[in-house]
Design a protein around this motif. Sequence first.
Motif, short mmCIF file in Angstrom:
data_model
loop_
_atom_site.label_atom_id
_atom_site.label_comp_id
_atom_site.label_asym_id
_atom_site.label_seq_id
_atom_site.Cartn_x
_atom_site.Cartn_y
_atom_site.Cartn_z
N VAL A 103 1.48 -10.58 -14.33
CA VAL A 103 0.16 -10.05 -14.65
C VAL A 103 0.35 -8.81 -15.52
CG1 VAL A 103 -2.04 -9.24 -13.74
CG2 VAL A 103 -0.69 -10.91 -12.45
N PRO A 104 -0.15 -8.80 -16.74
CA PRO A 104 0.16 -7.70 -17.66
C PRO A 104 -0.50 -6.38 -17.27
CG PRO A 104 -1.47 -9.16 -18.64
CD PRO A 104 -1.01 -9.83 -17.38
N VAL A 145 4.36 -10.87 -7.91
CA VAL A 145 3.10 -11.60 -8.11
C VAL A 145 3.05 -12.22 -9.51
CG1 VAL A 145 1.72 -9.62 -8.94
CG2 VAL A 145 0.62 -11.49 -7.71
N ARG A 146 2.60 -13.48 -9.56
CA ARG A 146 2.43 -14.21 -10.80
C ARG A 146 1.11 -14.97 -10.75
NH1 ARG A 146 6.20 -11.46 -11.45
NH2 ARG A 146 8.29 -11.93 -12.27
N VAL A 147 0.52 -15.18 -11.91
CA VAL A 147 -0.66 -16.04 -12.02
C VAL A 147 -0.32 -17.14 -13.01
CG1 VAL A 147 -3.07 -16.21 -12.68
CG2 VAL A 147 -2.29 -14.20 -11.42
N THR A 149 -8.80 -0.69 -12.98
CA THR A 149 -7.89 -1.20 -11.96
C THR A 149 -6.52 -1.43 -12.58
OG1 THR A 149 -8.45 -3.52 -12.44
CG2 THR A 149 -9.76 -2.39 -10.74
N VAL A 150 -5.52 -1.57 -11.74
CA VAL A 150 -4.19 -1.98 -12.17
C VAL A 150 -4.07 -3.46 -11.84
CG1 VAL A 150 -1.71 -1.63 -11.88
CG2 VAL A 150 -3.28 0.32 -11.74
N PRO A 151 -4.17 -4.35 -12.83
CA PRO A 151 -4.29 -5.79 -12.56
C PRO A 151 -3.25 -6.37 -11.60
CG PRO A 151 -4.77 -5.36 -14.86
CD PRO A 151 -4.29 -4.05 -14.29
N PRO A 152 -1.93 -6.07 -11.75
CA PRO A 152 -0.99 -6.67 -10.80
C PRO A 152 -1.26 -6.26 -9.36
CG PRO A 152 0.15 -5.72 -12.69
CD PRO A 152 -1.26 -5.25 -12.75
#
Length: 452
Positions: free
Chosen positions: A91-92, A84-86, A239-242
């Motif tokens: 995503v850090p 996953v990428r934004v 939350t865990v962002p990724p």
Amino acid sequence: MKASVDTRVWTTLTGDALAEDAVEITGPESVLPGTFRVEEAATTSIAAATLAAGELLRLRGIEPGKVSVDTRHAAASFHSEHYVRVDGEPVPFSAPLSGDYRANDGWVRLHCNYPRHVSAVCWGLGVPATRAAFEKVVAAKSKYEVESAVVGAGGAAAVLRTRDEWLAHKQGQASSALPVADIRPLGTSEPVRLFESDRPLGGVRILDLTHVIAGPVAGRVLAAHGATVMHIGSAQLPTVPPLAVDTGMGKLSAYVDLETEAGRSRLRKLIARADVVLQGFRPGSLTAKGFSPEAIAELRPGIVIADLSAYGWEGPWARRRGFDSLVQMASGIADEGGKAAGLDGPGPLPVQALDHATGWLTAAAIMTAVRRAATEGGSQHVRTSLAGTGEWLNSLGRKEAGPAGFDGGEWLEDVDGQLGRVTRVKMAGTLPGSNPQWTEATHVPGSDRPVW
């Protein structure tokens, strides 16, 4: 050797034998490193969910067509959080204190992805929150002493056990008897009516009360098959962002504070108009807030309640916090993996296979239960666990060690949404009658109103 699926899973879910030509599997048998048959677990669980969606199509009078799964796509899907990428960037997220620690008589893993788990380690071991402090105090204690202290303080930890040690443990004995999924009727009611739709779960409302990977993956799968999935979180919880970006595909995202009466009242209103409640709270936690399976079924007769846990619903650890990496440590998977790789310590699976497989299997069980509620009536209670999935993975046998690396790039796609341009793994599993797809990208957490 040709890639295959484990037909026992379909029989466990439905009571029916799986026809030989029901699923087409393409791609090589071995895609990922290691000797556990992770590829077979991935293709089987994805196939089970896709087949279950097909049966809902059939119930609607639509011919589903032949299900197919590619082992390479399945492998990428089981590592989706990695891709996953934004806006082109990862995503850090950082959890520097999570990891495997050497005790004076072996290894123990401490799960420190959330602040409350870090605090529990600090409290249980009497140390400040630094890697050096953790290493020093763990090295001076026995592995079981560390595990007991951290779990006793409300944290999450697991000793590296051999398979024999796990089977000699009362929880290992209880977990070894668990099915990949358990579906049971809960009370009686008239059959529910499905709204007209050309999608398997069109018109079906699902409350997703889960976190981390397994439960959110189940909700993501259900959203791809047409369900309206509302993920319920809280502004007070980390939350865990990724993971939030990766597993939020196709879902609404709302905040409800279940620590307040107003929040619990809101949840009761949502349940009263829902078709499925999917929950992954620590066992007993949601019940303590007034939402036992029986209470939920009373609010909405004919509903499907799905409970997902780490170690299962039987045994002394039934209420224990757990995560994929901890179940691998406890059950002998990490020990065998380490030895096979020539490591002096644990060797995890190449992907979070227990999480992802449990997510897909939970989705398959939920769709099977929705079909039962529509044809037979009654609320349905689904139960799945990481430990049960681990036992199933172990039962698949072993393969030749797979390749060292896997790209997976051909299974990626870019979509625009509230967060920006998101790179994600395409939805796996082909269903010609209604191919699964997410209608939109992940929403900003808490950006939707908690109303249907």
